[in-house]
Design an enzyme around this catalytic site. Sequence first.
Site, PDB file in Angstrom:
ATOM      1  NE  ARG A 104      24.684  45.217  71.815  1.00  0.00           N
ATOM      2  CZ  ARG A 104      24.103  44.796  72.929  1.00  0.00           C
ATOM      3  NH1 ARG A 104      24.806  44.174  73.849  1.00  0.00           N
ATOM      4  NH2 ARG A 104      22.834  45.021  73.147  1.00  0.00           N
ATOM      5  CB  THR A 108      25.690  38.267  65.891  1.00  0.00           C
ATOM      6  OG1 THR A 108      26.213  39.588  65.643  1.00  0.00           O
ATOM      7  CG2 THR A 108      25.147  37.698  64.595  1.00  0.00           C
ATOM      8  CG  ASP A 200      20.132  51.861  71.876  1.00  0.00           C
ATOM      9  OD1 ASP A 200      20.902  52.845  71.791  1.00  0.00           O
ATOM     10  OD2 ASP A 200      20.201  50.879  71.126  1.00  0.00           O
ATOM     11  CG  ASP A 203      18.201  54.142  69.551  1.00  0.00           C
ATOM     12  OD1 ASP A 203      18.869  54.594  68.602  1.00  0.00           O
ATOM     13  OD2 ASP A 203      17.669  53.006  69.529  1.00  0.00           O
TER      14      ASP A 203
HETATM   15  C1  PRP Z   1      26.028  50.358  72.497  1.00  0.00           C
HETATM   16  C2  PRP Z   1      26.870  51.014  73.572  1.00  0.00           C
HETATM   17  C3  PRP Z   1      28.148  50.221  73.508  1.00  0.00           C
HETATM   18  C4  PRP Z   1      27.663  48.841  73.163  1.00  0.00           C
HETATM   19  C5  PRP Z   1      27.680  48.006  74.414  1.00  0.00           C
HETATM   20  O1  PRP Z   1      26.400  50.824  71.244  1.00  0.00           O
HETATM   21  O2  PRP Z   1      27.058  52.388  73.380  1.00  0.00           O
HETATM   22  O3  PRP Z   1      29.071  50.691  72.539  1.00  0.00           O
HETATM   23  O4  PRP Z   1      26.327  48.969  72.678  1.00  0.00           O
HETATM   24  O5  PRP Z   1      27.336  46.709  74.146  1.00  0.00           O
HETATM   25  P1  PRP Z   1      28.381  45.492  74.253  1.00  0.00           P
HETATM   26  O6  PRP Z   1      29.126  45.690  75.544  1.00  0.00           O
HETATM   27  O7  PRP Z   1      27.499  44.296  74.279  1.00  0.00           O
HETATM   28  O8  PRP Z   1      29.267  45.531  73.051  1.00  0.00           O
HETATM   29  P2  PRP Z   1      25.613  50.435  69.901  1.00  0.00           P
HETATM   30  O9  PRP Z   1      26.268  49.265  69.256  1.00  0.00           O
HETATM   31  O10 PRP Z   1      24.160  50.342  70.184  1.00  0.00           O
HETATM   32  O11 PRP Z   1      25.944  51.651  68.951  1.00  0.00           O
HETATM   33  P3  PRP Z   1      25.575  53.201  69.083  1.00  0.00           P
HETATM   34  O12 PRP Z   1      26.420  53.765  70.201  1.00  0.00           O
HETATM   35  O13 PRP Z   1      25.972  53.711  67.748  1.00  0.00           O
HETATM   36  O14 PRP Z   1      24.105  53.333  69.355  1.00  0.00           O
HETATM   37  N1  URA Z   2      23.811  48.988  74.518  1.00  0.00           N
HETATM   38  C1  URA Z   2      22.985  49.887  75.073  1.00  0.00           C
HETATM   39  O1  URA Z   2      22.889  51.049  74.605  1.00  0.00           O
HETATM   40  N2  URA Z   2      22.265  49.518  76.150  1.00  0.00           N
HETATM   41  C2  URA Z   2      22.364  48.293  76.696  1.00  0.00           C
HETATM   42  O2  URA Z   2      21.682  48.006  77.697  1.00  0.00           O
HETATM   43  C3  URA Z   2      23.218  47.364  76.094  1.00  0.00           C
HETATM   44  C4  URA Z   2      23.954  47.748  75.008  1.00  0.00           C
END
Ligand code: PRP
Ligand code: URA
Length: 209
Positions: A104, A108, A200, A203
């Site tokens: 994500r 944006t 997150d 993370d």
């Molecule tokens: C996080 C989470 C979801 C997404 C949710 O992933 O694991 O995939 O955000 O957000 P949304 O519903 O607004 O799309 P991230 O993009 O941080 O990637 P990662 O899992 O690689 O840390």
């Molecule tokens: N992605 C995450 O990992 N945490 C949130 O709260 C939203 C998006």
Amino acid sequence: MGKVHVLDHPLIQHKLTYIRDKQTGTKEFRELVDEVAMLMAFEITRNLPLQEKTIETPVMEAQTKVLAGKKIGLIPILRAGLGMVDGMLKLIPAARVGHVGLYRDPETLQPHEYYIKLPSDIADRELIVIDPMLATGGSANDAIHSLKKRGAKQIRLMCLVAAPEGVEVIQNAHPDVDIFLGALDEKLNDHGYIIPGLGDAGDRLYGTK
Ligand code: PRP
Ligand code: URA
């Protein structure tokens, strides 16, 4: 419209509290996510069809039941969805696993797909899309669109924590998809984070920042 199931088993709720707690470190966070994923797998498989089987117990012949062999596919959304796969495989060891890589954009909040690798027979499988977080719903929405474009017919979505905004996006875009949650939280903050949420997920699982 897809149904929303909040899996409020006491063990799931208890462990979620420690997952949310900012004092919980990476090792314990990862273990707890694994445990909750296993408990959620138990709940999400309640409706699996059974068939009769005749066996011999040491005492007599008995009519018993076994799974009817429904084919399941787990589809974690990378990265954070990976943290829930092993827990689910403990209960559904024969499931195939497909991967959808999405991140994500922090500005944006739009999802970007960077990887996809799926079992060849997804059209014949009941797919469970796995991601700890359903925030704006953009990532899960994209992942489900990608699966449908490649022939998927039966899809469910499983998340640890969701915001109502994300649930609404999925229900509108995919009324055929039921959603299974550990918790339905209050809302998103101005940065698109779920509140109270757990921060997150990627993370915290992998110790990055
Ligand atoms: C996080 C989470 C979801 C997404 C949710 O992933 O694991 O995939 O955000 O957000 P949304 O519903 O607004 O799309 P991230 O993009 O941080 O990637 P990662 O899992 O690689 O840390
Ligand atoms: N992605 C995450 O990992 N945490 C949130 O709260 C939203 C998006």
